[in-house]
Design a protein around this motif. Structure first.
Motif, short mmCIF file in Angstrom:
data_model
loop_
_atom_site.label_atom_id
_atom_site.label_comp_id
_atom_site.label_asym_id
_atom_site.label_seq_id
_atom_site.Cartn_x
_atom_site.Cartn_y
_atom_site.Cartn_z
N ASP A 139 31.43 46.08 33.62
CA ASP A 139 32.53 46.33 32.70
C ASP A 139 32.60 45.19 31.70
O ASP A 139 32.24 44.07 32.02
N PRO A 140 33.03 45.47 30.47
CA PRO A 140 33.16 44.40 29.47
C PRO A 140 34.41 43.56 29.69
O PRO A 140 35.38 44.01 30.29
N TYR A 141 34.37 42.35 29.20
CA TYR A 141 35.49 41.41 29.34
C TYR A 141 36.78 42.01 28.77
O TYR A 141 37.84 41.91 29.39
N GLU A 142 36.67 42.65 27.60
CA GLU A 142 37.87 43.19 26.95
C GLU A 142 38.55 44.24 27.81
O GLU A 142 39.76 44.47 27.68
N SER A 143 37.79 44.90 28.68
CA SER A 143 38.35 45.96 29.50
C SER A 143 39.44 45.44 30.42
O SER A 143 40.37 46.17 30.77
N PHE A 144 39.37 44.18 30.80
CA PHE A 144 40.37 43.60 31.68
C PHE A 144 41.62 43.15 30.90
O PHE A 144 42.62 42.77 31.52
N LEU A 145 41.54 43.19 29.58
CA LEU A 145 42.66 42.73 28.76
C LEU A 145 43.37 43.87 28.04
O LEU A 145 44.42 43.65 27.44
N ALA A 146 42.81 45.07 28.10
CA ALA A 146 43.37 46.21 27.37
C ALA A 146 44.31 47.01 28.26
O ALA A 146 44.25 46.95 29.48
N ALA A 147 45.17 47.80 27.62
CA ALA A 147 46.15 48.58 28.36
C ALA A 147 45.54 49.83 28.99
O ALA A 147 46.11 50.42 29.89
N ASN A 148 44.37 50.23 28.49
CA ASN A 148 43.75 51.45 29.00
C ASN A 148 43.02 51.17 30.31
O ASN A 148 42.97 50.06 30.81
N GLU A 149 42.40 52.22 30.87
CA GLU A 149 41.65 52.09 32.12
C GLU A 149 40.43 51.19 31.92
O GLU A 149 39.91 51.05 30.81
N ALA A 178 45.31 38.53 43.27
CA ALA A 178 45.73 39.32 42.11
C ALA A 178 47.24 39.53 42.10
O ALA A 178 47.91 39.34 41.08
N TRP A 179 47.80 39.90 43.25
CA TRP A 179 49.24 40.16 43.31
C TRP A 179 50.05 38.88 43.17
O TRP A 179 51.16 38.89 42.62
N SER A 180 49.52 37.77 43.62
CA SER A 180 50.20 36.49 43.41
C SER A 180 50.31 36.18 41.92
O SER A 180 51.36 35.71 41.45
N ILE A 181 49.24 36.44 41.18
CA ILE A 181 49.27 36.23 39.73
C ILE A 181 50.30 37.14 39.08
O ILE A 181 51.11 36.72 38.25
N ALA A 195 44.89 40.87 36.15
CA ALA A 195 45.19 40.97 37.57
C ALA A 195 45.63 42.38 37.95
O ALA A 195 45.24 42.91 39.00
N ARG A 196 46.42 43.01 37.08
CA ARG A 196 46.84 44.39 37.35
C ARG A 196 45.64 45.34 37.31
O ARG A 196 45.56 46.27 38.12
N LYS A 197 44.74 45.12 36.37
CA LYS A 197 43.54 45.94 36.30
C LYS A 197 42.73 45.81 37.58
O LYS A 197 42.26 46.80 38.14
N PHE A 198 42.58 44.58 38.05
CA PHE A 198 41.81 44.36 39.28
C PHE A 198 42.50 45.07 40.44
O PHE A 198 41.85 45.78 41.21
N ALA A 199 43.81 44.88 40.59
CA ALA A 199 44.54 45.46 41.72
C ALA A 199 44.47 46.98 41.69
O ALA A 199 44.28 47.64 42.72
#
Length: 205
Positions: A139-149, A178-181, A195-199
């Motif tokens: 997955d690209p880095y931006e994918s963890f920062l965007a509101a989409n899936e 992740a949940w601590s963050i 963190a939400r994306k990961f969780a």
């Protein structure tokens, strides 16, 4: 932050790592030469010298088992203070999508949980945890920062290399981080989004 070519870059790095494996696989991976090359590749990636052999070292390390895992973990840890996206760190992160190792997992877990670490380093650490617990996609880095899936990029039906096996509680440890963050650092929007994306993604696996 990577530009619009970053998705292509992610695919290129992963394909480079994977396409290199058959070539190295034709040699005896238990040979004295291969073990020597793995040690040399580890030194190059962790110390950065000689710089003109870094690409060779990056291609070789996923075939090096525990030695590769240890070297990748050390290299990742050296970017602990990174605040913004860095291509050299990205290269290391992408290696973790094709080699699973307990030391890589531990290094990423430590950085992700460390509030004194750089923002980009912590986001990349969450990606590493994501890779270490998954298979056959990037997955690209931006994918963890965007509101989409999260954008999954298949990297083919390749067997992943395993160095030192992950601990049995790896998934639970990563989820706790992740949940601590999410719960304790709501002021950092990018980090919390990651963190939400990961969780969310981990829960669907």
């Amino acid at each position: 932050m990577p530009d619009r070519t970053s998705v292509s870059l992610v695919v290129a790095v992963v394909v480079t790592c994977l396409s290199a494996q058959p070539a190295f696989g034709q040699a005896n991976l238990d040979s004295v030469k291969h073990r020597h090359d793995c040690r040399l590749a580890g030194q190059i990636v962790t110390l950065g010298q000689p710089a003109n052999r870094r690409d060779w070292a990056l291609r070789l390390l996923p075939t090096c088992g525990p030695v590769g895992g240890s070297s990748i973990a050390k290299a990742f840890g050296s970017f602990r203070s990174t605040e913004t996206w860095d291509q050299r760190l990205e290269d290391i992160v992408m290696l973790t999508s094709v080699l699973h190792d307990a030391r890589i997992f531990d290094a990423a877990a430590q950085v992700a949980a460390d509030r004194s670490a750089g923002k980009a380093a912590r986001i990349q650490a969450l990606r590493v945890l994501f890779f270490q617990l998954g298979t056959s996609y990037a997955d690209p880095y931006e994918s963890f920062l965007a509101a989409n899936e999260i954008t999954y990029i298949p990297i083919g039906d390749y067997p992943l290399s395993v160095g030192t096996p992950l601990p049995p509680d790896a998934a639970n440890r990563a989820a706790e981080i992740a949940w601590s963050i999410i719960l304790s650092e709501p002021g950092d929007a990018d980090l919390c989004t990651a963190a939400r994306k990961f969780a969310s993604a981990a829960r669907r696996r």
